[in-house]
Design an enzyme around this catalytic site. Structure first.
Site, PDB file in Angstrom:
ATOM      1  CE1 TYR A   1      -3.565  -6.193   8.866  1.00 42.87           C
ATOM      2  CE2 TYR A   1      -5.826  -5.434   8.650  1.00 42.87           C
ATOM      3  CZ  TYR A   1      -4.535  -5.529   8.152  1.00 42.87           C
ATOM      4  OH  TYR A   1      -4.225  -4.974   6.939  1.00 42.87           O
TER       5      TYR A   1
ATOM      6  CG  ASN B   1      -9.453  -1.639   1.378  1.00 46.13           C
ATOM      7  OD1 ASN B   1      -9.091  -2.796   1.556  1.00 46.13           O
ATOM      8  ND2 ASN B   1      -9.296  -0.690   2.302  1.00 46.13           N
ATOM      9  CD  GLU B   2     -10.254  -2.553   6.028  1.00 49.81           C
ATOM     10  OE1 GLU B   2     -10.246  -1.483   6.648  1.00 49.81           O
ATOM     11  OE2 GLU B   2      -9.568  -3.539   6.382  1.00 49.81           O
TER      12      GLU B   2
ATOM     13  CD  GLU C   1      -6.112  -4.697   4.089  1.00 51.00           C
ATOM     14  OE1 GLU C   1      -6.014  -4.318   5.281  1.00 51.00           O
ATOM     15  OE2 GLU C   1      -6.496  -3.956   3.164  1.00 51.00           O
TER      16      GLU C   1
ATOM     17  CD  GLU D   1      -2.927   1.020   2.409  1.00 52.38           C
ATOM     18  OE1 GLU D   1      -2.883   0.051   3.196  1.00 52.38           O
ATOM     19  OE2 GLU D   1      -3.845   1.862   2.408  1.00 52.38           O
TER      20      GLU D   1
HETATM   21  O1  AHR Z   1      -3.088  -2.623   6.188  1.00 57.00           O
HETATM   22  C1  AHR Z   1      -3.359  -1.404   6.811  1.00 57.00           C
HETATM   23  C2  AHR Z   1      -4.811  -1.010   6.689  1.00 57.00           C
HETATM   24  O2  AHR Z   1      -5.621  -1.913   7.382  1.00 57.00           O
HETATM   25  C3  AHR Z   1      -5.391  -1.012   5.299  1.00 57.00           C
HETATM   26  O3  AHR Z   1      -5.137   0.168   4.622  1.00 57.00           O
HETATM   27  C4  AHR Z   1      -6.857  -1.154   5.552  1.00 57.00           C
HETATM   28  O4  AHR Z   1      -7.527  -1.791   4.495  1.00 57.00           O
HETATM   29  C5  AHR Z   1      -6.915  -1.929   6.853  1.00 57.00           C
HETATM   30  O5  AHR Z   1      -7.784  -1.359   7.758  1.00 57.00           O
END
Ligand code: AHR
Length: 515
Positions: free
Chosen positions: A264, A195-196, A319, A48
């Site tokens: 995450y 995205n998101e 992600e 990114e």
């Molecule tokens: O990877 C960092 C961020 O995490 C990304 O930009 C976003 O898609 C997610 O929230």
């Protein structure tokens, strides 16, 4: 919460994993013709415009003293080629929904600047744009995965981007591409539509986004009519199962190549803990969050099965990775963190989950490739190092496009403060040449684990092993000791007439190869 989590671990598509405190864990491998192939794209990466991932990471510019090819560092190209990265997602992330691709084409000195709203408010001069990224993917011999702007972009803009990169005939966008120096199209296959969308991509509801998706997808053609583009929806935030349900219900399956879930491994979003200076309790919490991936792919998969029993639509986890506090003294908006043995264990166990769900999970992207979050590469000016996570990805690359050998076993428990996690994680595959690879992770930070695997019927005789481990869970590769953690030969097993008896040390990742 804990109970539900454990019960869910018991049933998965291909591995029946239950729990027991036994001396030896018996792992059974099934040579099943119907088992899926592990899509190599599960081993994908993400780059990114964030912190020092692109600028000061991949891209140093062609006037830099650091050896480069058209501005991209040669050492990074070599390291990633060695890793056999199958795909690379770009330009975001949250950045994608602020990115207007036409800002990043044409002569560099004429490109406009913007402010990177999400990541540190820095000036983005657009010197790394579409040509730079797609040419870099050619150097890396990897498949590009472009994330389109839905949040602040237009349908026309995204349709034009596809035409610009993919159309070989005469059209306004292919003419513009040629004017900018590229005759042949790049034929980009993977396209994210936002995205998101539930967050930084526009704070949309699932219903609203499904409508937007249908509209954007309609105008994103495969300009060559070769069935060549895969349109990917912005999927759920971790366990938001309603998001998946609404998308599957409202988007015609022939418009939907995949859904990209994000998850995450984080201890607590308000108190993420240090990347290096962490306790065993914090390690346990990180692993608890990471291993939730099993529940996520199982539950999202079950919803997808309802609407798509033939599993035509892919689940992507585009992600994933560990997220800690930024390294002290670094820009909080740059998400730079160290990478320790904790990350190696996290990567090994997560990749085992993806392998075991290869029937539905067909792409994943570790966040992120260079200098951001759980990076495989870190740079400091001219220096470049590879992290423990890099080495896990490297020894696991043998699973790419190999046939899954479903595993079943009763995992012993790893207990901290009365809470438990499965201590052993495993997956296995058979490659095109008939070689067998078994990847094993001992999540337990204190105790070794004994594992037994019957390999008599697998048609292989000779086994070798590779291990990633270190003296301390908090160990990492620094710029001064770049090879502290590297794969080494693993001798902790015996082949007793077709029965492998393995002792795997605490917090370690092992790959066994049988030929
Ligand atoms: O990877 C960092 C961020 O995490 C990304 O930009 C976003 O898609 C997610 O929230």
């Amino acid at each position: 919460m804990k109970k539900t989590f454990l019960i869910l671990f018991v049933f998965t598509f291909c591995n029946q994993i239950t729990f027991a405190q036994k001396e030896t864990t018996i792992v059974t491998l099934k040579n099943d013709d119907k088992a899926p192939v592990i899509n190599k794209n599960i081993y994908g990466h993400f780059a990114e415009h964030l912190g020092r991932c692109i600028y000061g990471g991949f891209f140093v510019g062609d006037t830099s003293k650091i050896p480069n090819t058209k501005g991209v560092r040669n050492d990074i190209i070599a390291a990633l080629k060695d890793l056999k990265i199958p795909n690379l997602r770009w330009p975001g992330g949250c950045f994608a929904d602020t990115y207007h691709w036409k800002d990043g084409i044409g002569p560099q000195e004429q490109r406009p600047t913007i402010v990177n709203k999400w990541w540190g408010g820095v000036t983005e001069d657009n010197s790394f744009g579409t040509h730079d990224f797609l040419n870099m993917c050619e150097l890396l011999e990897t498949e590009p995965y472009l994330s389109g702007n839905v949040g602040s972009g237009t349908v026309q803009e995204l349709a034009d981007w596809v035409q610009y990169t993919n159309f070989s005939g005469k059209s306004p966008m292919s003419d513009l591409r040629k004017k900018n120096g590229r005759t042949e199209p790049w034929k980009v296959k993977f396209w994210g539509i936002g995205n998101e969308a539930w967050g930084c991509g526009g704070n949309m509801t699932a219903e609203y986004y499904a409508g937007e998706y249908r509209k954007f997808a309609t105008f994103m053609s495969d300009w060559e009519n070769t069935g060549g583009i895969t349109r990917i929806a912005s999927g759920s935030n971790s366990g938001d199962y309603n998001w998946t349900e609404v998308l599957m219900k409202n988007i015609p399956l022939n418009m939907l190549g995949g859904i990209g879930v994000h998850h995450y491994a984080v201890i607590n979003w308000n108190k993420k803990g240090d990347g290096v200076d962490f306790t065993e309790e914090q390690y346990f919490k990180t692993m608890q969050s990471a291993l939730k991936m099993e529940e996520l792919v199982t539950k999202h998969g079950a919803i997808m099965d309802k609407y798509d029993p033939e599993k035509k639509v892919a689940m992507l986890v585009d992600e994933w990775g560990g997220w800690y506090e930024v390294e002290k003294g670094t820009n909080p908006g740059f998400l730079y963190q160290q990478n320790t043995m904790r990350d190696a264990v996290l990567a090994g166990a997560t990749l085992n989950i993806f392998n075991n769900h290869a029937d539905r999970v067909r792409m994943a992207n570790l966040a992120q490739c260079v200098n951001v979050l759980q990076a495989v590469i870190l740079t400091d000016k001219a220096k470049m190092i590879t992290t423990p996570t890099y080495h896990v990805m490297k020894i696991y690359a043998v699973h790419q496009d190999a046939k899954l050998l479903p595993v079943s076993f009763q995992s012993p428990l790893y207990t901290v403060n009365g809470e438990t996690l499965p201590a052993v994680s495993a997956s296995a595959s058979k490659d095109k040449n008939g070689a067998i690879h078994i990847s094993l992770v001992n999540v337990d930070a204190k105790n070794k684990n004994k594992i037994e695997i019957d390999v008599k019927d697998l048609g292989v005789k000779n086994f070798t092993g590779t291990i990633i481990t270190s003296a301390k869970l908090q160990d990492y590769n620094s710029f001064d000791t770049p090879n502290k953690i590297v794969p080494t030969a693993f001798k902790g097993f015996e082949n007793k007439k077709g029965k492998l008896e393995i002792t795997i040390p605490p917090f370690s990742v092992v790959v066994l190869e049988g030929k």
